[in-house]
Design an enzyme around this catalytic site. Sequence first.
Site, mmCIF file in Angstrom:
data_model
loop_
_atom_site.group_PDB
_atom_site.id
_atom_site.type_symbol
_atom_site.label_atom_id
_atom_site.label_comp_id
_atom_site.label_asym_id
_atom_site.label_seq_id
_atom_site.Cartn_x
_atom_site.Cartn_y
_atom_site.Cartn_z
ATOM 1 N N CYS A 136 0.835 -1.202 0.000
ATOM 2 C CA CYS A 136 0.000 0.000 0.000
ATOM 3 C C CYS A 136 0.872 1.255 0.000
ATOM 4 O O CYS A 136 1.357 1.689 1.042
ATOM 5 C CB CYS A 136 -0.922 -0.007 1.215
ATOM 6 S SG CYS A 136 -1.893 1.491 1.367
ATOM 7 N N CYS A 139 -0.341 4.110 2.168
ATOM 8 C CA CYS A 139 -0.108 3.982 3.610
ATOM 9 C C CYS A 139 1.356 4.241 3.952
ATOM 10 O O CYS A 139 1.659 4.828 4.984
ATOM 11 C CB CYS A 139 -0.460 2.582 4.095
ATOM 12 S SG CYS A 139 -1.916 1.880 3.361
ATOM 13 N N ASP A 140 2.272 3.773 3.111
ATOM 14 C CA ASP A 140 3.676 3.715 3.510
ATOM 15 C C ASP A 140 4.622 4.598 2.695
ATOM 16 O O ASP A 140 5.809 4.696 3.019
ATOM 17 C CB ASP A 140 4.164 2.258 3.443
ATOM 18 C CG ASP A 140 3.327 1.357 4.351
ATOM 19 O OD1 ASP A 140 2.920 1.835 5.426
ATOM 20 O OD2 ASP A 140 3.071 0.204 3.981
#
Length: 312
Positions: A136, A139-140
């Site tokens: 993701c 997200c990261d």
Amino acid sequence: MSDAKLYNVIIIGSGPAGMTAALYTARADLCPVIVEGNQPGGQLTITTEVENFPGFSKGIMGPDLMNEMRKQAERFGSLFIQKNVTAVNFKDRPFRITAGKEDYLSKTVIIATGATARLLGLESEKKLMGHGVSACATCDGFFFRNQEVLVVGGGDSALEEATFLTKFASKVYIVHRRDKLRGSKIMQAKALKNPKIEFIWNSVVEDILGVEEKAVKGVKLRNVLTGEITEKKCDGVFAAIGHTPNTEIFKGQIDIDEKGYIIVKNGSHTNIPGVFAAGDVHDFTYRQAITAAGAGCRAAIDVERYLESTEE
Ligand code: NAP
């Protein structure tokens, strides 16, 4: 005999398909119950800007869109349960849905459990997950400021994630197992003209390096045409190679195809009368938020008609 309450409809899953089914069944006065699952709001809650959902001319952030859908469904009386379904029984009626220690009984069920991002399946990938390996970018991506990262895949997800990662990373490599991309023309054009993105064609990731250091140090690549093995230094690896439908709990209860997708016919009907499916859990062709929402609407109307035809 169980003294559990009997509901008209239970919706399993809370992505665009589940939320739209909730909205429509709520407005039909069926008082739907939505068991939200492990990722309330579904896959859009881990994306950034959604530019192709009609009605938002300037785009909308994925989590905001899902929040709006939830509020809209709640406004008409949908009941949300923040649990994950662990088992179902479609063999007896009413249907029984188990979520944790609780059992819920329902006359009908809409399955809208969606799909989950697929991983490469390497031992090193498992060990380095959260230590430089991710599925993701939204997200990261933030953690890779001025670093070099590698994205695996040739579809829209890979192109979108790579483009997004260029906001942070100094360099993004896209490793694709063929020399032709599967992603849409517009996303291809965007990625191909991005100076920070470089494509590595006809190649697969054989191994991710850095297990001992507990941080990604690079990858071992294999050229599928020549068999040549090379190493490429990088600080992060993002898998963007598609999705697996979330149907594990329905196996043995309902017809599922060889890839795990629920088989639907005549709109949203499954092989069990009274059980319907909507969204990525059955649709491996379109897989868009808007098509999932449309499928949720269709399933809600099918539920309404089914209840009308069976009651009285
Ligand atoms: P996808 O279209 O199925 O693409 C998966 C990619 O990963 C393919 O290029 C495939 O290679 C590759 N791949 C699969 N297994 C692999 C493996 N084990 N090792 C290496 N490579 C592997 O999946 P997706 O990109 O997640 O997209 C899914 C759907 O969502 C599509 O309909 C897409 O249009 C849509 N989507 C839309 C947007 C958007 O419009 N903003 C964003 C993301 C996704 P091959 O090409 O060789 O099969």
